[in-house]
Design a protein around this motif. Structure first.
Motif, PDB file in Angstrom:
ATOM      1  N   PHE A  13       0.892  -1.170   0.000  1.00 35.55           N
ATOM      2  CA  PHE A  13       0.000   0.000   0.000  1.00 35.55           C
ATOM      3  C   PHE A  13       0.922   1.208   0.000  1.00 35.55           C
ATOM      4  O   PHE A  13       1.506   1.511   1.045  1.00 35.55           O
ATOM      5  N   VAL A  16       4.213   1.118   2.004  1.00 36.98           N
ATOM      6  CA  VAL A  16       4.160   0.029   2.994  1.00 36.98           C
ATOM      7  C   VAL A  16       4.058  -1.333   2.309  1.00 36.98           C
ATOM      8  O   VAL A  16       3.105  -1.591   1.566  1.00 36.98           O
ATOM      9  N   ALA A  18       2.940  -4.534   2.859  1.00 35.61           N
ATOM     10  CA  ALA A  18       2.085  -5.207   3.846  1.00 35.61           C
ATOM     11  C   ALA A  18       2.332  -6.713   3.857  1.00 35.61           C
ATOM     12  O   ALA A  18       2.386  -7.341   4.904  1.00 35.61           O
ATOM     13  N   PRO A  37       1.570  -9.587  15.325  1.00 39.27           N
ATOM     14  CA  PRO A  37       1.216  -8.298  15.897  1.00 39.27           C
ATOM     15  C   PRO A  37       0.474  -7.435  14.881  1.00 39.27           C
ATOM     16  O   PRO A  37       0.416  -7.781  13.696  1.00 39.27           O
ATOM     17  N   SER A  38      -0.087  -6.333  15.348  1.00 40.66           N
ATOM     18  CA  SER A  38      -0.798  -5.407  14.485  1.00 40.66           C
ATOM     19  C   SER A  38       0.139  -4.924  13.377  1.00 40.66           C
ATOM     20  O   SER A  38       1.287  -4.596  13.625  1.00 40.66           O
ATOM     21  N   GLY A  39      -0.356  -4.968  12.142  1.00 35.90           N
ATOM     22  CA  GLY A  39       0.431  -4.479  11.018  1.00 35.90           C
ATOM     23  C   GLY A  39       1.371  -5.507  10.407  1.00 35.90           C
ATOM     24  O   GLY A  39       2.144  -5.191   9.507  1.00 35.90           O
ATOM     25  N   GLY A  41       0.563  -8.049   8.556  1.00 30.23           N
ATOM     26  CA  GLY A  41       0.141  -8.459   7.214  1.00 30.23           C
ATOM     27  C   GLY A  41      -0.851  -9.607   7.173  1.00 30.23           C
ATOM     28  O   GLY A  41      -1.298 -10.014   6.101  1.00 30.23           O
ATOM     29  N   LYS A  42      -1.248 -10.115   8.333  1.00 31.01           N
ATOM     30  CA  LYS A  42      -2.118 -11.298   8.352  1.00 31.01           C
ATOM     31  C   LYS A  42      -3.502 -11.018   7.770  1.00 31.01           C
ATOM     32  O   LYS A  42      -4.025 -11.824   6.993  1.00 31.01           O
ATOM     33  N   THR A  43      -4.093  -9.861   8.106  1.00 32.54           N
ATOM     34  CA  THR A  43      -5.415  -9.529   7.570  1.00 32.54           C
ATOM     35  C   THR A  43      -5.358  -9.343   6.054  1.00 32.54           C
ATOM     36  O   THR A  43      -6.274  -9.749   5.340  1.00 32.54           O
ATOM     37  N   THR A  44      -4.277  -8.749   5.578  1.00 31.01           N
ATOM     38  CA  THR A  44      -4.146  -8.533   4.132  1.00 31.01           C
ATOM     39  C   THR A  44      -4.076  -9.877   3.399  1.00 31.01           C
ATOM     40  O   THR A  44      -4.675 -10.038   2.331  1.00 31.01           O
ATOM     41  N   GLU A 159     -10.401 -12.093  13.237  1.00 29.94           N
ATOM     42  CA  GLU A 159     -10.546 -11.742  14.656  1.00 29.94           C
ATOM     43  C   GLU A 159     -11.997 -11.830  15.114  1.00 29.94           C
ATOM     44  O   GLU A 159     -12.538 -10.878  15.674  1.00 29.94           O
TER      45      GLU A 159
HETATM   46  P1  ATP Z   1      -4.136  -5.831  12.489  1.00 31.96           P
HETATM   47  O1  ATP Z   1      -4.132  -6.931  13.479  1.00 31.96           O
HETATM   48  O2  ATP Z   1      -3.920  -4.496  13.097  1.00 31.96           O
HETATM   49  O3  ATP Z   1      -5.293  -5.873  11.536  1.00 31.96           O
HETATM   50  P2  ATP Z   1      -2.513  -7.080  10.456  1.00 31.96           P
HETATM   51  O4  ATP Z   1      -1.364  -7.930  10.843  1.00 31.96           O
HETATM   52  O5  ATP Z   1      -3.728  -7.760  10.060  1.00 31.96           O
HETATM   53  O6  ATP Z   1      -2.812  -6.030  11.600  1.00 31.96           O
HETATM   54  P3  ATP Z   1      -2.679  -5.723   7.954  1.00 31.96           P
HETATM   55  O7  ATP Z   1      -4.038  -5.203   8.247  1.00 31.96           O
HETATM   56  O8  ATP Z   1      -2.560  -6.825   6.984  1.00 31.96           O
HETATM   57  O9  ATP Z   1      -1.967  -6.166   9.296  1.00 31.96           O
HETATM   58  O10 ATP Z   1      -1.788  -4.506   7.510  1.00 31.96           O
HETATM   59  C1  ATP Z   1      -0.427  -4.623   7.109  1.00 31.96           C
HETATM   60  C2  ATP Z   1       0.100  -3.245   6.777  1.00 31.96           C
HETATM   61  O11 ATP Z   1      -0.553  -2.729   5.626  1.00 31.96           O
HETATM   62  C3  ATP Z   1      -0.115  -2.219   7.868  1.00 31.96           C
HETATM   63  O12 ATP Z   1       1.020  -1.392   7.939  1.00 31.96           O
HETATM   64  C4  ATP Z   1      -1.330  -1.464   7.405  1.00 31.96           C
HETATM   65  O13 ATP Z   1      -1.318  -0.147   7.892  1.00 31.96           O
HETATM   66  C5  ATP Z   1      -1.192  -1.501   5.913  1.00 31.96           C
HETATM   67  N1  ATP Z   1      -2.495  -1.489   5.233  1.00 31.96           N
HETATM   68  C6  ATP Z   1      -3.438  -2.459   5.286  1.00 31.96           C
HETATM   69  N2  ATP Z   1      -4.506  -2.154   4.531  1.00 31.96           N
HETATM   70  C7  ATP Z   1      -4.255  -0.936   3.978  1.00 31.96           C
HETATM   71  C8  ATP Z   1      -4.975  -0.070   3.083  1.00 31.96           C
HETATM   72  N3  ATP Z   1      -6.168  -0.407   2.584  1.00 31.96           N
HETATM   73  N4  ATP Z   1      -4.382   1.091   2.759  1.00 31.96           N
HETATM   74  C9  ATP Z   1      -3.162   1.432   3.224  1.00 31.96           C
HETATM   75  N5  ATP Z   1      -2.434   0.671   4.056  1.00 31.96           N
HETATM   76  C10 ATP Z   1      -2.960  -0.507   4.425  1.00 31.96           C
END
Ligand code: ATP
Length: 331
Positions: A13, A16, A18, A37-39, A41-44, A159
């Motif tokens: 993104f 970043v 991800a 942890p948060s950020g 990349g697991k949700t992506t 989650e």
């Molecule tokens: P969380 O538990 O907080 O959801 P995560 O491990 O699931 O964290 P992701 O949501 O996959 O992490 O995000 C990975 C990185 O990509 C983060 O730095 C996030 O800010 C960024 N990111 C995710 N989606 C977008 C988007 N639509 N636009 C810009 N940046 C994004």
């Protein structure tokens, strides 16, 4: 052949990165957790499997078919979101039937399948309630039933227990695992909660900085972490490194020993001083500074000791010992 085959999956993104090159095979009927942890990349990754996010590179195959760029509705997967995303104006049964109605399944069949799904999540009798008349845990169950009613090959869970309080969350963890065994559908579960991941999963993929750091069964992730990140994120890291490693273990490198593997207050072992004592009811946590230069957390069951006994150990000189096979090299 794996049910899902992910190869070289990447997504940025802007600046970043991800997801930075993920390879992952997921077997049919497996409960796999993406933990990190948060950020990290697991949700992506989950959103790319669902089709809500288009990868920059890499492929995703489901049952041998390349689904990388298919729209969400053309994939044999369903998602349960943390906020449940129920339709507030529809009653429970209509919410559950929704996906079948979109697929033009006839009314009788629809009702039959929805009632079955409702029974599976133990909510029979709640057909006519509106989401606002349900508790958090019940809403969560309706969301599950709605996702299960289509009988997808794969259920993606982002989650899903995040909004529940601790007691209910623990109860739902057990129920969710039971439900998964019952229906035999592959679950891909996203969480940042290590305990939740350890409790529920057949395998865990630990994420950091857009990459999988370790992929293994819960016990292996916990007892044999491959690096410092995994050792610290899943459990207490208890690192022994540098001079301390040389003095105590006779080896160079970085090692970890889990708190419950360490014995405290023996006649022999590594000498140190108890800095802190935390009485936890069934067990006590000691924080010990070793003379050789490492700080270790020790967890001991309160089999014989009272709270007064254990609290009196603060400031005392003790020896710590552990079995050689409990030491793991992490670096
Ligand atoms: P969380 O538990 O907080 O959801 P995560 O491990 O699931 O964290 P992701 O949501 O996959 O992490 O995000 C990975 C990185 O990509 C983060 O730095 C996030 O800010 C960024 N990111 C995710 N989606 C977008 C988007 N639509 N636009 C810009 N940046 C994004």
């Amino acid at each position: 052949m794996a049910l899902i085959e992910i190869r070289g999956l990447s997504k940025s993104f802007g600046e970043v990165k991800a997801v930075a090159g993920v390879d992952l095979d997921i077997n049919a009927g497996e409960f796999i957790t993406l933990l990190g942890p948060s950020g990290s990349g697991k949700t992506t990754v989950l959103r790319m499997i669902a089709g809500f996010e288009d990868p920059d590179a890499g492929t995703i195959k489901l049952n041998g078919e390349d689904i990388t760029h298919l729209p969400p509705y053309d994939r044999d997967v369903n998602t349960v979101f943390q906020d449940y995303a129920l339709f507030p104006h529809m009653d429970v049964i209509t919410n559950i039937e929704y996906g079948l109605r979109v697929k033009k399944v006839n009314k009788e069949e629809r009702r039959k399948k929805a009632l079955e799904a409702l029974e599976q999540v133990r909510l029979s009798g709640y057909e006519k309630r509106k989401p606002s008349q349900l508790s958090g845990g019940q809403r969560q169950r309706v969301a599950l039933a709605r996702a299960l009613v289509n009988r997808p090959s794969v259920l993606l869970l982002d989650e899903p227990l995040g909004a529940l309080d601790l007691k209910l969350r623990q109860q739902m963890q057990i129920e969710l695992k039971e439900l998964q065994r019952e229906v035999g559908i592959t679950f891909i579960f996203v969480t940042h909660d290590q305990e939740e991941a350890l409790t529920m999963s057949d395998r865990i993929a630990v994420f950091d900085k857009g990459k999988i750091q370790q992929l293994d069964r819960p016990a292996a992730i916990y007892e044999k972490p491959v690096n410092e990140f995994v050792a610290g994120f899943v459990g207490v890291s208890n690192l022994i490194t540098g001079n301390a490693a040389q003095t105590l273990l006779g080896k160079s490198g970085t090692f970890t020993v889990r708190p419950e593997k360490i014995q405290i207050d023996k006649a022999q072992g590594a000498a140190g001083t108890v800095k802190e004592v935390e009485y936890l009811g069934p067990s006590t946590r000691f924080i010990v500074d070793l003379d050789a230069g490492a700080r270790l957390v020790v967890l001991r069951q309160n089999t014989d000791e009272s709270a007064v006994d254990v609290m009196s150990m603060r400031g005392k000189k003790v020896n710590l010992s552990w079995a050689k096979e409990s030491e793991y090299r992490v670096n």
